[in-house]
Design a protein around this motif. Sequence first.
Motif, mmCIF file in Angstrom:
data_model
loop_
_atom_site.group_PDB
_atom_site.id
_atom_site.type_symbol
_atom_site.label_atom_id
_atom_site.label_comp_id
_atom_site.label_asym_id
_atom_site.label_seq_id
_atom_site.Cartn_x
_atom_site.Cartn_y
_atom_site.Cartn_z
ATOM 1 N N LEU A 89 0.813 -1.224 0.000
ATOM 2 C CA LEU A 89 0.000 0.000 0.000
ATOM 3 C C LEU A 89 0.841 1.265 0.000
ATOM 4 N N ALA A 90 2.116 1.165 0.328
ATOM 5 C CA ALA A 90 2.970 2.356 0.320
ATOM 6 C C ALA A 90 3.244 2.840 -1.097
ATOM 7 N N TYR A 91 3.158 1.959 -2.080
ATOM 8 C CA TYR A 91 3.480 2.371 -3.450
ATOM 9 C C TYR A 91 2.475 3.385 -4.011
ATOM 10 N N PRO A 92 1.160 3.194 -3.828
ATOM 11 C CA PRO A 92 0.237 4.250 -4.276
ATOM 12 C C PRO A 92 0.516 5.598 -3.617
ATOM 13 N N LEU A 93 0.923 5.585 -2.353
ATOM 14 C CA LEU A 93 1.274 6.841 -1.694
ATOM 15 C C LEU A 93 2.517 7.454 -2.340
ATOM 16 N N THR A 94 3.463 6.624 -2.742
ATOM 17 C CA THR A 94 4.651 7.110 -3.453
ATOM 18 C C THR A 94 4.257 7.823 -4.738
ATOM 19 N N ILE A 95 3.330 7.245 -5.487
ATOM 20 C CA ILE A 95 2.865 7.850 -6.740
ATOM 21 C C ILE A 95 2.182 9.190 -6.465
ATOM 22 N N ILE A 96 1.370 9.237 -5.415
ATOM 23 C CA ILE A 96 0.681 10.487 -5.061
ATOM 24 C C ILE A 96 1.691 11.580 -4.736
ATOM 25 N N LEU A 97 2.718 11.241 -3.960
ATOM 26 C CA LEU A 97 3.716 12.241 -3.583
ATOM 27 C C LEU A 97 4.544 12.681 -4.790
ATOM 28 N N LYS A 98 4.778 11.781 -5.722
ATOM 29 C CA LYS A 98 5.497 12.160 -6.940
ATOM 30 C C LYS A 98 4.695 13.169 -7.760
ATOM 31 N N LYS A 99 3.383 13.012 -7.751
ATOM 32 C CA LYS A 99 2.510 13.895 -8.536
ATOM 33 C C LYS A 99 2.277 15.233 -7.845
ATOM 34 N N THR A 100 2.176 15.209 -6.515
ATOM 35 C CA THR A 100 1.769 16.419 -5.783
ATOM 36 C C THR A 100 2.890 17.093 -5.010
ATOM 37 N N GLY A 101 4.040 16.424 -4.858
ATOM 38 C CA GLY A 101 5.134 17.022 -4.095
ATOM 39 C C GLY A 101 5.079 16.633 -2.627
ATOM 40 N N SER A 160 12.044 10.791 3.974
ATOM 41 C CA SER A 160 13.312 10.751 4.707
ATOM 42 C C SER A 160 14.335 9.811 4.082
ATOM 43 N N PHE A 161 13.870 8.703 3.508
ATOM 44 C CA PHE A 161 14.792 7.675 3.030
ATOM 45 C C PHE A 161 14.872 7.589 1.508
ATOM 46 N N SER A 162 14.418 8.615 0.817
ATOM 47 C CA SER A 162 14.515 8.642 -0.645
ATOM 48 C C SER A 162 15.401 9.803 -1.082
ATOM 49 N N GLU A 163 15.881 9.723 -2.303
ATOM 50 C CA GLU A 163 16.651 10.815 -2.867
ATOM 51 C C GLU A 163 15.767 12.065 -2.959
ATOM 52 N N PRO A 164 16.305 13.252 -2.669
ATOM 53 C CA PRO A 164 15.489 14.485 -2.705
ATOM 54 C C PRO A 164 14.798 14.726 -4.041
ATOM 55 N N SER A 165 15.412 14.262 -5.123
ATOM 56 C CA SER A 165 14.837 14.497 -6.449
ATOM 57 C C SER A 165 13.606 13.644 -6.729
ATOM 58 N N MET A 166 13.362 12.626 -5.898
ATOM 59 C CA MET A 166 12.232 11.731 -6.158
ATOM 60 C C MET A 166 10.896 12.431 -5.943
ATOM 61 N N PHE A 167 10.821 13.279 -4.903
ATOM 62 C CA PHE A 167 9.586 13.987 -4.599
ATOM 63 C C PHE A 167 9.837 15.486 -4.679
ATOM 64 N N PRO A 168 9.363 16.158 -5.714
ATOM 65 C CA PRO A 168 9.604 17.606 -5.839
ATOM 66 C C PRO A 168 8.836 18.387 -4.793
ATOM 67 N N ASP A 169 9.409 19.514 -4.398
ATOM 68 C CA ASP A 169 8.743 20.418 -3.464
ATOM 69 C C ASP A 169 7.996 21.458 -4.285
ATOM 70 N N ARG A 170 6.704 21.275 -4.450
ATOM 71 C CA ARG A 170 5.913 22.138 -5.338
ATOM 72 C C ARG A 170 5.915 23.580 -4.869
ATOM 73 N N LYS A 171 5.888 23.784 -3.548
ATOM 74 C CA LYS A 171 5.829 25.140 -3.014
ATOM 75 C C LYS A 171 7.101 25.915 -3.375
ATOM 76 N N ASN A 172 8.252 25.282 -3.145
ATOM 77 C CA ASN A 172 9.518 25.940 -3.460
ATOM 78 C C ASN A 172 9.695 26.136 -4.958
ATOM 79 N N LYS A 173 9.204 25.160 -5.741
ATOM 80 C CA LYS A 173 9.316 25.262 -7.189
ATOM 81 C C LYS A 173 8.502 26.438 -7.714
ATOM 82 N N THR A 174 7.291 26.618 -7.171
ATOM 83 C CA THR A 174 6.444 27.734 -7.577
ATOM 84 C C THR A 174 7.086 29.062 -7.204
#
Length: 202
Positions: A89-101, A160-174
């Motif tokens: 079940l953690a994988y769908p959450l990974t996909i959500i975080l990849k899409k939304t930051g 915490s345990f993934s590379e920073p590039s895996m999940f973008p920070d949408r707020k900082n990017k904007t």
Amino acid sequence: MELLDNVVNLISKMQRALKMKDSVTVSIFAGLLGTLAMDTSNLMFWRKGKTEALYGHIAGSIFVNPFRLNQRKNFWLGQIMHLITGAVLAYPLTIILKKTGKDNILLKGAFFGAVTWEFIYGIGQRFSVFATKPRFTKTHYAELFNNIIYGVTTAQALVSFSEPSMFPDRKNKTQTNLNTQKNIVQPIYADVNANEENTVFM
């Protein structure tokens, strides 16, 4: 105080050593951590009489009758299934975080945990997927809280345990895009050239 410092240092070292680039691997690892946190909360409720069953009992009831779940081998069969489910079940959450930051990570994790409670636990009970039948409302509230713990812990572990590039920070990017646009000098175009314009105003 020294113990707390040691724990913080250990977690920091683990984060540096276990930075993962593969989304499936980090999902499995984070899902297992979230499930263990969920089990810890469940065990505390169970010992205090706030819930009627452990997750090994609930998941094990898919395979065997509830009266046989007191046998250690049947309990651990359910516990293994529960851990695998949490990791998957953690994988769908990974996909959500990849899409939304990764901003508002705890809120997203808590909501995801509540959704898993509704679908897996709620629908599972409604359609008799699990042979165990809780009798008290407090059990359902405890399970909701446990699933929120799962979602929050899993989401935080993913970041915490993934590379920073895996999940973008949408707020900082904007904010970066806005600052970049402010620094760009926009050309001003006129319908007449500078000589004609000066002539008109003179």
